[in-house]
Enzyme design. Structure first.
Site, mmCIF file in Angstrom:
data_model
loop_
_atom_site.group_PDB
_atom_site.id
_atom_site.type_symbol
_atom_site.label_atom_id
_atom_site.label_comp_id
_atom_site.label_asym_id
_atom_site.label_seq_id
_atom_site.Cartn_x
_atom_site.Cartn_y
_atom_site.Cartn_z
ATOM 1 N N HIS A 126 -14.811 -2.880 1.147
ATOM 2 C CA HIS A 126 -13.731 -3.661 1.576
ATOM 3 C C HIS A 126 -13.850 -4.308 2.819
ATOM 4 O O HIS A 126 -14.022 -3.351 3.597
ATOM 5 C CB HIS A 126 -12.214 -3.127 1.511
ATOM 6 C CG HIS A 126 -11.806 -2.593 0.107
ATOM 7 N ND1 HIS A 126 -11.550 -1.158 -0.195
ATOM 8 C CD2 HIS A 126 -11.636 -3.481 -1.305
ATOM 9 C CE1 HIS A 126 -10.972 -1.318 -1.668
ATOM 10 N NE2 HIS A 126 -11.153 -2.471 -2.089
ATOM 11 N N ARG A 152 0.938 -1.226 -0.116
ATOM 12 C CA ARG A 152 -0.021 -0.045 0.033
ATOM 13 C C ARG A 152 0.774 1.192 -0.025
ATOM 14 O O ARG A 152 0.546 2.373 -0.566
ATOM 15 C CB ARG A 152 -0.993 -0.035 1.310
ATOM 16 C CG ARG A 152 -2.008 0.923 1.092
ATOM 17 C CD ARG A 152 -3.001 0.904 2.231
ATOM 18 N NE ARG A 152 -2.396 1.446 3.238
ATOM 19 C CZ ARG A 152 -3.116 1.868 4.604
ATOM 20 N NH1 ARG A 152 -4.692 1.860 4.582
ATOM 21 N NH2 ARG A 152 -2.579 2.566 5.530
ATOM 22 N N TYR A 162 -11.567 5.532 -6.193
ATOM 23 C CA TYR A 162 -11.325 6.378 -4.856
ATOM 24 C C TYR A 162 -10.122 7.551 -5.216
ATOM 25 O O TYR A 162 -9.864 8.189 -4.138
ATOM 26 C CB TYR A 162 -10.779 5.462 -3.570
ATOM 27 C CG TYR A 162 -9.597 4.604 -3.882
ATOM 28 C CD1 TYR A 162 -8.416 4.867 -3.559
ATOM 29 C CD2 TYR A 162 -9.739 3.106 -3.949
ATOM 30 C CE1 TYR A 162 -7.328 4.296 -3.585
ATOM 31 C CE2 TYR A 162 -8.668 2.429 -4.210
ATOM 32 C CZ TYR A 162 -7.549 3.157 -3.924
ATOM 33 O OH TYR A 162 -6.279 2.073 -4.093
ATOM 34 N N HIS A 173 -13.863 -9.146 -0.649
ATOM 35 C CA HIS A 173 -12.618 -10.235 -0.190
ATOM 36 C C HIS A 173 -13.429 -10.874 1.022
ATOM 37 O O HIS A 173 -13.442 -12.222 0.725
ATOM 38 C CB HIS A 173 -11.442 -9.365 0.359
ATOM 39 C CG HIS A 173 -10.779 -8.366 -0.579
ATOM 40 N ND1 HIS A 173 -10.220 -8.811 -1.760
ATOM 41 C CD2 HIS A 173 -10.609 -6.855 -0.404
ATOM 42 C CE1 HIS A 173 -9.632 -7.863 -2.562
ATOM 43 N NE2 HIS A 173 -10.126 -6.683 -1.730
ATOM 44 N N ASP A 215 -9.637 -6.398 -9.240
ATOM 45 C CA ASP A 215 -9.011 -5.647 -8.073
ATOM 46 C C ASP A 215 -7.828 -4.766 -8.765
ATOM 47 O O ASP A 215 -7.997 -3.768 -9.259
ATOM 48 C CB ASP A 215 -8.763 -6.522 -6.945
ATOM 49 C CG ASP A 215 -8.555 -5.723 -5.589
ATOM 50 O OD1 ASP A 215 -8.609 -4.432 -5.581
ATOM 51 O OD2 ASP A 215 -8.377 -6.283 -4.553
HETATM 52 ZN ZN ZN Z 1 -10.144 -3.312 -3.685
#
Ligand code: ZN
Length: 459
Positions: free
Chosen positions: A237, A87, A126, A274, A325
């Site tokens: 998520h 990330r 996002y 997920h 994803d």
């Molecule tokens: Zn995602």
């Protein structure tokens, strides 16, 4: 006089209809929608398409821009790498992305999706603001770019503007790397309103919302947004990472899915992306609620997330679909294969996602994912049936892996052997977008994408 568009007819020697395999099928298509389905029909007056017609697969979870960083994070860092170190790299990648970059990368990802058997995408969007974290003059500038990429490639769209308010459970302040995502409820609702306008050029587009995760909202801001948006899909998520489960327990004494089922009226509008780390009670609760579980098996494998409890969920009558994803590899059959193989490795059995003897795993996976993907999209897709969009994936039945078989074996061969190389032609809303396995605008879309990734790599 009012304008009417002439009906278009496509003829296939074989097609997978809701009732099963059918021969000599004619689909009559008007304004992108299937108006009639006839089997055992003559091809007279129809365009003859050679191959086997399948309903196009909905992709229920994508972050298109992440296609541009595929392959750039496979290098071991100083500490043991994880979702969380990945990330950090993703946050650095978006530091300099411009609207043109976002559009070029999205178009490339969507062209690949179409070639890979996905005929629609639920874009979990996002990235909202400019490089400094300030809103663009048009709040929905980057949503506009997503819509443009859909128009260019022809892929169907469910746009999911993401509500991202905080960085951790209990309303922790956002970190610098999240500056391009952040909105409070009021600005998010303004963005949503504007997004409804900017998707209009995309035929039959739908809009939903996506609270990013329980760690990115507080109960108060989540409820405020949910109350303001009474219809359409809601994607979130959830329970992707063990640390996320632990942090949620530390904050609320409950696990993420347990908390959600306890505090929110989870129903068929909800899509739990997920849902990797669930107790048997949570798994049963999600199935009972009728929510879709959005599995992204290739990304979950790439990020080391863990393995969803597949057979237990299927046994409970749960609904699932698949998404690409992070777009590390873009292929509908590849996602289904990874899903099944993860279950085989976890449970040390074969044909793990089937429920009765003689059931084809390829067909079971495909039909489950069609139903879940369609529900998650909030659109009338996912079947070759009257009233559905004419989204069709055509398999090449002369492919060396498919030529000796028929019926369900075509789906087994595509899923486990040939992969997306079995896909020849693709239609979205009755319009051809892929021929002989290649997107019709592949050359120009690829050229633009290459210039963007080369520039980003040189920074
Ligand atoms: Zn995602």
């Amino acid at each position: 006089m009012h304008a009417t568009s002439a009906a278009k007819k496509l003829f296939f020697s074989h097609a997978l209809l809701p009732g099963g395999w059918a021969r000599d099928v004619v689909l009559t298509i008007e304004n992108g929608v299937i108006g009639a389905v006839a089997d055992n029909s003559s091809s007279a007056g129809a365009e003859i398409v050679s191959g086997v017609a399948l309903p196009g697969m909905p992709n229920l979870h994508s972050h298109a821009f992440q296609r541009g960083m595929a392959g750039l994070t496979e290098l071991r860092g100083e500490m043991q790498d994880s979702f969380w170190t990945w990330r950090q790299l993703m946050y650095r990648f978006i530091d300099t992305l411009t609207p043109d970059d976002v559009e070029a990368i999205a178009a490339y990802a969507y062209a690949e999706m179409l070639e890979g058997g996905f005929t629609s995408v639920a874009e979990f969007h996002y990235l909202h603001h400019d490089e400094s974290g300030a809103p663009y003059g048009d709040l929905a500038e980057l949503a506009t770019r997503i819509a443009s990429a859909c128009v260019e490639t022809g892929i169907g769209l469910t746009l999911l503007p993401v509500f991202y308010n905080f960085s951790g459970f209990g309303g922790a302040a956002p970190v610098h790397g999240q500056r391009r995502f952040i909105n409070d409820p009021a600005r998010f609702l303004a963005l949503l309103q504007r997004s409804r306008e900017v998707v209009k050029p995309v035929q039959d587009a739908a809009i939903g919302i996506a609270p990013h995760s329980l760690r990115a909202v507080t109960p108060e801001t989540l409820m405020e947004v949910l109350k303001a948006v009474p219809t359409g899909p809601i994607h979130v998520h959830i329970a992707e990472q063990v640390k996320e489960v632990e942090d949620c327990i530390a904050w609320s004494s409950q696990r993420p899915v347990e908390w959600l089922l306890d505090h929110v009226a989870v129903d068929r509008r909800w899509v739990l992306i997920h849902a990797t780390h669930l107790t048997p009670e949570e798994t049963a609760g999600v199935a009972r609620a009728g929510a879709v579980v959005g599995l992204c098996p290739l990304t979950e494998a790439n990020l080391g997330d863990g393995i969803f409890e597949g057979p237990r969920f299927v046994e409970a009558g749960g609904v699932f679909g698949v998404g690409s994803d992070s777009n590390i590899e873009v292929t509908a059959p590849g996602e289904l294969k990874q899903l099944e193989y993860s279950q085989r490795l976890r449970h040390r059995v074969r044909n793990a996602m089937t429920r009765h003897s003689a059931e084809s795993t390829g067909r079971a996976l495909y039909e489950h994912a069609l139903a879940g993907g369609a529900q998650a999209s909030g659109r009338s897709i996912g079947a070759l049936a009257v009233g559905k969009r004419a989204d069709v994936v055509v398999l090449d039945d002369t492919h060396s892996d498919l030529c000796g078989v028929s019926g369900d074996r075509w789906l087994d061969a595509m899923t486990f052997v040939a992969g997306k190389s079995a896909i020849s032609n693709v239609y979205v809303g009755g319009k051809q977008v892929v021929a002989d396995g290649r997107h019709l605008k592949r050359a120009e879309i690829t050229g633009r994408y290459r210039r963007v990734v080369q520039r980003l790599a040189s920074l």
